[in-house]
Design a protein around this motif. Structure first.
Motif, PDB file in Angstrom:
ATOM      1  N   PRO A  20       0.809  -1.227   0.000  1.00 21.54           N
ATOM      2  CA  PRO A  20       0.000   0.000   0.000  1.00 21.54           C
ATOM      3  C   PRO A  20       0.842   1.276   0.000  1.00 21.54           C
ATOM      4  CG  PRO A  20      -0.815  -1.559   1.639  1.00 21.54           C
ATOM      5  CD  PRO A  20       0.500  -2.075   1.164  1.00 21.54           C
ATOM      6  N   LEU A  21       1.991   1.260   0.683  1.00 25.96           N
ATOM      7  CA  LEU A  21       2.856   2.439   0.683  1.00 25.96           C
ATOM      8  C   LEU A  21       3.441   2.693  -0.696  1.00 25.96           C
ATOM      9  CD1 LEU A  21       4.682   1.862   4.093  1.00 25.96           C
ATOM     10  CD2 LEU A  21       3.080   3.708   3.556  1.00 25.96           C
ATOM     11  N   ILE A  22       3.838   1.614  -1.385  1.00 23.41           N
ATOM     12  CA  ILE A  22       4.323   1.744  -2.764  1.00 23.41           C
ATOM     13  C   ILE A  22       3.213   2.305  -3.648  1.00 23.41           C
ATOM     14  CG2 ILE A  22       5.060   0.439  -4.805  1.00 23.41           C
ATOM     15  CD1 ILE A  22       6.436  -1.521  -2.756  1.00 23.41           C
ATOM     16  N   GLY A  23       1.992   1.759  -3.493  1.00 25.76           N
ATOM     17  CA  GLY A  23       0.857   2.250  -4.265  1.00 25.76           C
ATOM     18  C   GLY A  23       0.584   3.715  -4.009  1.00 25.76           C
ATOM     19  N   ALA A  76       5.954   4.082  15.664  1.00 28.16           N
ATOM     20  CA  ALA A  76       6.135   2.631  15.566  1.00 28.16           C
ATOM     21  C   ALA A  76       6.756   2.069  16.836  1.00 28.16           C
ATOM     22  CB  ALA A  76       7.005   2.298  14.351  1.00 28.16           C
ATOM     23  N   ALA A  77       7.778   2.754  17.369  1.00 24.71           N
ATOM     24  CA  ALA A  77       8.425   2.287  18.601  1.00 24.71           C
ATOM     25  C   ALA A  77       7.463   2.389  19.782  1.00 24.71           C
ATOM     26  CB  ALA A  77       9.687   3.103  18.871  1.00 24.71           C
ATOM     27  N   SER A 152       2.535   9.482   8.029  1.00 24.12           N
ATOM     28  CA  SER A 152       3.543   8.788   8.832  1.00 24.12           C
ATOM     29  C   SER A 152       2.901   8.148  10.064  1.00 24.12           C
ATOM     30  CB  SER A 152       4.634   9.769   9.268  1.00 24.12           C
ATOM     31  OG  SER A 152       5.414  10.176   8.165  1.00 24.12           O
ATOM     32  N   TYR A 153       2.026   8.889  10.718  1.00 20.30           N
ATOM     33  CA  TYR A 153       1.308   8.400  11.908  1.00 20.30           C
ATOM     34  C   TYR A 153       0.483   7.158  11.583  1.00 20.30           C
ATOM     35  CZ  TYR A 153      -2.896   8.582  14.968  1.00 20.30           C
ATOM     36  OH  TYR A 153      -3.965   8.296  15.781  1.00 20.30           O
ATOM     37  N   LEU A 154      -0.321   7.232  10.529  1.00 18.25           N
ATOM     38  CA  LEU A 154      -1.198   6.106  10.173  1.00 18.25           C
ATOM     39  C   LEU A 154      -0.405   4.915   9.651  1.00 18.25           C
ATOM     40  CD1 LEU A 154      -4.116   8.110   8.533  1.00 18.25           C
ATOM     41  CD2 LEU A 154      -4.213   6.837  10.686  1.00 18.25           C
ATOM     42  N   SER A 155       0.635   5.179   8.876  1.00 15.08           N
ATOM     43  CA  SER A 155       1.458   4.077   8.359  1.00 15.08           C
ATOM     44  C   SER A 155       2.142   3.329   9.498  1.00 15.08           C
ATOM     45  CB  SER A 155       2.515   4.617   7.383  1.00 15.08           C
ATOM     46  OG  SER A 155       1.907   5.198   6.247  1.00 15.08           O
ATOM     47  N   ALA A 156       2.629   4.072  10.493  1.00 13.81           N
ATOM     48  CA  ALA A 156       3.283   3.432  11.638  1.00 13.81           C
ATOM     49  C   ALA A 156       2.297   2.592  12.440  1.00 13.81           C
ATOM     50  CB  ALA A 156       3.916   4.488  12.536  1.00 13.81           C
ATOM     51  N   LEU A 157       1.011   2.942  12.364  1.00 14.09           N
ATOM     52  CA  LEU A 157      -0.036   2.151  13.027  1.00 14.09           C
ATOM     53  C   LEU A 157      -0.587   1.066  12.104  1.00 14.09           C
ATOM     54  CD1 LEU A 157      -1.886   5.108  14.794  1.00 14.09           C
ATOM     55  CD2 LEU A 157      -0.399   3.413  15.865  1.00 14.09           C
ATOM     56  N   GLU A 158       0.130   0.833  10.989  1.00  8.24           N
ATOM     57  CA  GLU A 158      -0.181  -0.205  10.000  1.00  8.24           C
ATOM     58  C   GLU A 158      -1.545   0.008   9.353  1.00  8.24           C
ATOM     59  OE1 GLU A 158       1.056  -4.166  10.816  1.00  8.24           O
ATOM     60  OE2 GLU A 158       2.539  -3.558  12.294  1.00  8.24           O
TER      61      GLU A 158
END
Length: 455
Positions: A20-23, A76-77, A152-158
């Motif tokens: 999804p990140l690539i997309g 993420a951490a 960044s926030y949402l991606s780190a929360l998958e």
């Protein structure tokens, strides 16, 4: 989960997050391509002005986005240690704060850009049109950097799939508003370059609102926008400390490619055309490596948050292997069908086509090497950012991009007379050095330090 997660498990997890990140990156690329195509249809001078204005906007945007990128490994951490929801709220909110502050500093340059463009030797009519565009589009810096922080926030929360769908929606909105306002379709006013600027701001605002609404609904426990005006100077300092080296690293890399275009431009229009096409192709495939790098940052950040060094090491090996595999596929394509790929961007009846392709084939060979080293260095950056190591990598990257990359490009291209291919060989050499230095930093310095701490 156990620290003995298999290589296949790591690959599956990385792809689940990375695809999804690539997309999302490819959808963002489509937005830029749509702007270029539609303004090219409308007016060549308008296209030239927006290319110039877009370069200035992107330079300031990518520099400011370093603070948004810093949110990703910190969130993420925090998901994997005792800091939890409170720390996620604090660092994300302060990431948004810093992004807003940076936007406020950049805005005057966007709004009053004409003197700057004239001072660097741009033709008056192009500088005026570019300034007209930026006086509107510059307001988009505020929502654009907010979008980056929330991504960044949402991606780190998958929740990378949400980022993908919001970016696809933005691409559709961009194409629609561009069509209506550039050309004056369906009764709308024909605004030309100003229409493209309005479309740009509309896209950024739409994306920001969409991500804010989703964040509020999906993670009410974070209370992200509750008492948003309250400062948190400790978290502010943490985000700033991690983010400013990323910002300067981004700036040095953007500057490397911008100055390479200037050098190729000294050689004439035909080499510059070949350079532009080859760079478009290399940039599109680089976005795959960038998406993998973002996913790697998140996975590394989670392992770092748990203190699981062996999981971090195995995940790093998988990420590097996947990047090399994709690079091998791209290299094969670039070396097997360079003329066919270059021809996609050229008018079949253009009398200059044979000359452009003759130069472009050599550049595609360089672009093939490019894939391996550029992919490697961006994965290394992803790993180092995941473990919140950004300052030394900033110096390493800057040294590789400029003293090595630009100097060797100039020597090969001009002193030794290899032209555009020489300039690109310099880029390849700079990226190779960055790759070696950053991988050495991760494997020989950062990882052993974490292993010693865990022992």
């Amino acid at each position: 989960m156990s620290t003995s997660m298999s290589y296949l498990g790591h690959a599956r997890a990385l792809l689940t997050l990375g695809v999804p990140l690539i997309g999302g990156h490819l959808a963002q690329f489509a937005i830029q391509a749509t702007d270029t195509i539609m303004l090219g249809w409308y007016d060549v001078e308008a296209l030239a002005a927006v290319v110039l204005a877009g370069s200035l906007f992107f330079t300031f945007f990518i520099m400011g986005s370093g603070f948004a990128f810093a949110v990703m490994p910190m969130v993420a951490a925090a998901t994997e240690n005792e800091e939890g929801d409170a720390h996620i709220r604090r660092v994300t909110r302060m990431g948004l704060w810093i992004s807003l502050m940076y936007s406020a500093l950049a805005m005057p340059i966007m709004i009053w850009s004409e003197p700057i463009l004239l001072s660097i030797g741009q033709p008056p009519e192009i500088a005026q049109a570019a300034s007209q565009y930026l006086s509107i589009a510059g307001w988009g810096m505020i929502p654009a950097l907010g979008v980056m922080a929330l991504k960044s926030y949402l991606s780190a929360l998958e929740k990378a799939d949400v980022v993908l769908w919001v970016t696809i929606l933005a691409a559709v909105v961009n194409a629609l508003v561009n069509y209506l306002l550039i050309f004056g379709s369906f009764g709308f006013p024909e605004l030309g370059i100003r229409g493209a600027a309005i479309a740009s701001v509309t896209v950024h605002v739409t994306s920001l609102v969409g991500l804010m609404l989703y964040a509020i609904r999906a993670f009410p426990q974070h209370e992200l926008f509750v008492r948003f005006w309250r400062p948190d100077w400790v978290a502010f300092a943490q985000v700033f400390k991690l983010g400013w080296p990323i910002s300067l690293t981004n700036l040095s890399e953007v500057g490397l490619f911008a100055f390479s275009a200037v050098m190729v431009g000294w050689l004439g229009t035909i080499p510059l055309a070949a350079h532009g096409i080859a760079l478009q192709l290399a940039s599109a495939t680089f976005l795959v490596h960038l998406g993998l790098s973002n996913a790697t940052t998140i996975r590394a950040g989670k392992a770092f948050g748990r203190g699981e060094v062996e999981r971090l090491k195995r995940g790093a090996e998988v990420a590097i292997a996947m990047s090399i595999l994709f690079a091998a596929i791209t290299i094969a394509i670039f070396l097997t069908w360079p003329e066919e790929l270059l021809s996609l961007f050229l008018d079949p009846d253009d009398p200059r086509k044979p000359e452009i392709i003759a130069i472009g084939v050599g550049l595609m060979a360089m672009a093939a090497l490019f894939q391996l080293f550029d992919g490697g260095q961006v994965i290394a950056h992803g790993l180092l950012r995941g473990i919140q190591d950004t300052r030394v990598p900033m110096f390493m990257s800057a040294a590789a991009y400029w003293p090595v990359g630009i100097t060797s490009g100039y020597l090969l291209g001009f002193t030794l007379g290899y032209g555009a291919i020489g300039v690109w060989a310099g880029l390849v050499f700079g990226l190779l050095v960055a790759n070696v230095l950053l991988m050495w930093r991760f494997w020989r310095r950062s990882l052993p330090r974490l292993q010693a701490q865990a022992a």
